[in-house]
Design an enzyme around this catalytic site. Structure first.
Site, PDB file in Angstrom:
ATOM      1  N   PRO A  27       0.822  -1.216   0.000  1.00  0.00           N
ATOM      2  CA  PRO A  27       0.000   0.000   0.000  1.00  0.00           C
ATOM      3  C   PRO A  27       0.855   1.264   0.000  1.00  0.00           C
ATOM      4  O   PRO A  27       1.783   1.407   0.798  1.00  0.00           O
ATOM      5  CB  PRO A  27      -0.808  -0.127   1.292  1.00  0.00           C
ATOM      6  CG  PRO A  27      -0.829  -1.579   1.589  1.00  0.00           C
ATOM      7  CD  PRO A  27       0.506  -2.097   1.132  1.00  0.00           C
ATOM      8  N   GLU A  28       0.558   2.147  -0.929  1.00  0.00           N
ATOM      9  CA  GLU A  28       1.220   3.441  -0.998  1.00  0.00           C
ATOM     10  C   GLU A  28       0.162   4.517  -0.812  1.00  0.00           C
ATOM     11  O   GLU A  28      -0.993   4.219  -0.489  1.00  0.00           O
ATOM     12  CB  GLU A  28       1.973   3.587  -2.328  1.00  0.00           C
ATOM     13  CG  GLU A  28       3.033   2.507  -2.529  1.00  0.00           C
ATOM     14  CD  GLU A  28       3.890   2.717  -3.761  1.00  0.00           C
ATOM     15  OE1 GLU A  28       4.134   3.879  -4.137  1.00  0.00           O
ATOM     16  OE2 GLU A  28       4.326   1.704  -4.362  1.00  0.00           O
ATOM     17  N   LYS A  43       1.583   7.342   4.357  1.00  0.00           N
ATOM     18  CA  LYS A  43       1.006   5.998   4.399  1.00  0.00           C
ATOM     19  C   LYS A  43       0.265   5.714   5.711  1.00  0.00           C
ATOM     20  O   LYS A  43      -0.157   4.581   5.943  1.00  0.00           O
ATOM     21  CB  LYS A  43       2.114   4.953   4.200  1.00  0.00           C
ATOM     22  CG  LYS A  43       2.852   5.088   2.876  1.00  0.00           C
ATOM     23  CD  LYS A  43       3.946   4.039   2.763  1.00  0.00           C
ATOM     24  CE  LYS A  43       4.770   4.204   1.507  1.00  0.00           C
ATOM     25  NZ  LYS A  43       5.809   3.159   1.374  1.00  0.00           N
ATOM     26  N   HIS A  68      -6.905 -13.522   7.582  1.00  0.00           N
ATOM     27  CA  HIS A  68      -5.980 -12.451   7.950  1.00  0.00           C
ATOM     28  C   HIS A  68      -6.680 -11.224   8.517  1.00  0.00           C
ATOM     29  O   HIS A  68      -6.066 -10.157   8.612  1.00  0.00           O
ATOM     30  CB  HIS A  68      -5.123 -12.070   6.742  1.00  0.00           C
ATOM     31  CG  HIS A  68      -4.375 -13.229   6.147  1.00  0.00           C
ATOM     32  ND1 HIS A  68      -3.507 -14.015   6.886  1.00  0.00           N
ATOM     33  CD2 HIS A  68      -4.384 -13.750   4.894  1.00  0.00           C
ATOM     34  CE1 HIS A  68      -2.997 -14.959   6.110  1.00  0.00           C
ATOM     35  NE2 HIS A  68      -3.519 -14.828   4.911  1.00  0.00           N
ATOM     36  N   ARG A 110       0.987 -10.194   6.470  1.00  0.00           N
ATOM     37  CA  ARG A 110       2.350 -10.310   6.989  1.00  0.00           C
ATOM     38  C   ARG A 110       2.566  -9.600   8.322  1.00  0.00           C
ATOM     39  O   ARG A 110       3.575  -9.812   8.989  1.00  0.00           O
ATOM     40  CB  ARG A 110       3.340  -9.783   5.950  1.00  0.00           C
ATOM     41  CG  ARG A 110       3.347 -10.620   4.671  1.00  0.00           C
ATOM     42  CD  ARG A 110       4.403 -10.137   3.693  1.00  0.00           C
ATOM     43  NE  ARG A 110       5.754 -10.310   4.242  1.00  0.00           N
ATOM     44  CZ  ARG A 110       6.852  -9.944   3.590  1.00  0.00           C
ATOM     45  NH1 ARG A 110       6.763  -9.400   2.387  1.00  0.00           N
ATOM     46  NH2 ARG A 110       8.044 -10.112   4.138  1.00  0.00           N
ATOM     47  N   ARG A 115      19.774  16.574  -0.280  1.00  0.00           N
ATOM     48  CA  ARG A 115      20.078  15.148  -0.134  1.00  0.00           C
ATOM     49  C   ARG A 115      21.108  14.713  -1.161  1.00  0.00           C
ATOM     50  O   ARG A 115      20.996  15.019  -2.348  1.00  0.00           O
ATOM     51  CB  ARG A 115      18.804  14.296  -0.295  1.00  0.00           C
ATOM     52  CG  ARG A 115      17.673  14.494   0.733  1.00  0.00           C
ATOM     53  CD  ARG A 115      18.156  14.666   2.134  1.00  0.00           C
ATOM     54  NE  ARG A 115      17.148  14.531   3.151  1.00  0.00           N
ATOM     55  CZ  ARG A 115      16.381  15.528   3.591  1.00  0.00           C
ATOM     56  NH1 ARG A 115      16.432  16.715   3.036  1.00  0.00           N
ATOM     57  NH2 ARG A 115      15.524  15.323   4.589  1.00  0.00           N
ATOM     58  N   ARG A 131      15.129  -2.999  -2.981  1.00  0.00           N
ATOM     59  CA  ARG A 131      13.856  -2.954  -3.700  1.00  0.00           C
ATOM     60  C   ARG A 131      14.083  -3.141  -5.191  1.00  0.00           C
ATOM     61  O   ARG A 131      15.082  -2.665  -5.749  1.00  0.00           O
ATOM     62  CB  ARG A 131      13.150  -1.617  -3.473  1.00  0.00           C
ATOM     63  CG  ARG A 131      12.751  -1.372  -2.029  1.00  0.00           C
ATOM     64  CD  ARG A 131      12.179   0.014  -1.867  1.00  0.00           C
ATOM     65  NE  ARG A 131      11.754   0.266  -0.491  1.00  0.00           N
ATOM     66  CZ  ARG A 131      11.274   1.425  -0.075  1.00  0.00           C
ATOM     67  NH1 ARG A 131      11.155   2.431  -0.909  1.00  0.00           N
ATOM     68  NH2 ARG A 131      10.909   1.585   1.182  1.00  0.00           N
TER      69      ARG A 131
END
Length: 263
Positions: free
Chosen positions: A2-3, A59, A93, A112, A152, A250
């Site tokens: 989920p984003e 999120k 779940h 999970r 950054r 990722r």
């Protein structure tokens, strides 16, 4: 995983299913998803109250109650929020069930269990839980976005998915946005030109608006997302082969032709 668009969809589920309704019963089927709160305390704090506003930051989903604590939900990699009926059989779940009257039941479902539920007693507790979150990707202004990238030194994809820099973007969204902006994921964030930063911001906003409308990052044929899992993935823009690599553990997908090397 989920984003931001998924969690915005969960916010709408919460509002349509439970907003303004009395929480009649809290059934914790797996206390392993509770963080900093016991099953008994969660029940005592929520039963008899009403869900009022549903908010999202990145999120995170915030379920406010009338004069009481805020239930905070994070969906990790496999979490969902669904609306069902109290008489429906629980799915394997389904971890926490909130019966809210009018034949409705809000269900936190997660295979999970990498994240879960928190209970914030007041606004200061909410702020503490969100303290390490950057600005929401849907709400951040262009100047703040550009300043964050300029400061950054890491690879631009790593920076975009760092929730302390920008809250809400995950793996799929970052790859999609960078592909649309024509920027390779390995570019250094602070090496981007002003024009590249502005282009990235513009495509982030456009991609998020479309994805929020769809309720997820849609696997459309015209999107990179629609091809990344093909057996032989090709770019929907130039039809050349897509490349795949690992970045910060990722899977990262990009088009070497549409996203040329920064050198």
């Amino acid at each position: 995983m989920p984003e931001l668009p998924d969690v915005e969809g969960f916010r709408k589920v919460l509002e349509s299913c439970a907003k303004g309704r009395v929480i009649e019963r809290v059934d914790v089927r797996d206390a392993g998803v509770l963080h900093g709160v016991s099953t008994r305390r969660l029940r005592d704090a929520l039963e008899g109250r009403r869900f009022t506003e549903a908010e999202r930051h990145g999120k995170w989903l915030l379920a406010r109650t009338d004069g009481g604590p805020t239930l905070m939900l994070h969906f990790g990699m496999t979490g969902l929020l669904v609306c069902g009926h109290p008489d429906d059989a629980a799915e394997p779940h389904d971890r926490v069930l909130f019966t809210v009257g009018a034949g409705r039941q809000l269900r936190y479902r997660d295979q999970r269990k990498l994240q879960g539920l928190w209970l914030a007693a007041d606004d200061s507790a909410v702020e503490r839980l969100l303290d390490r979150q950057g600005p929401d990707a849907m709400a951040v202004g262009r100047a703040e976005f550009e300043a964050a990238l300029s400061a950054r030194h890491g690879r631009v994809k790593t920076v975009l998915t760092d929730q302390s820099v920008l809250a809400g973007l995950g793996n799929l969204l970052a790859d999609e946005i960078l592909w649309r902006a024509g920027l390779r994921p390995t570019c250094r964030a602070n090496d981007l030109t002003e024009a590249e930063r502005r282009r990235l911001y513009t495509h982030m906003r456009r991609t998020l608006r479309s994805a929020v409308t769809a309720g997820r990052v849609p696997p459309r044929d015209s999107w990179l997302t629609g091809h990344r899992d093909d057996p032989t993935p090709t770019c929907p823009r130039c039809h050349g082969p897509l490349r795949r690599s690992r970045m910060a553990s990722r899977s990262t997908v990009w088009c070497p032709r549409c996203q040329p090397d920064e050198s």
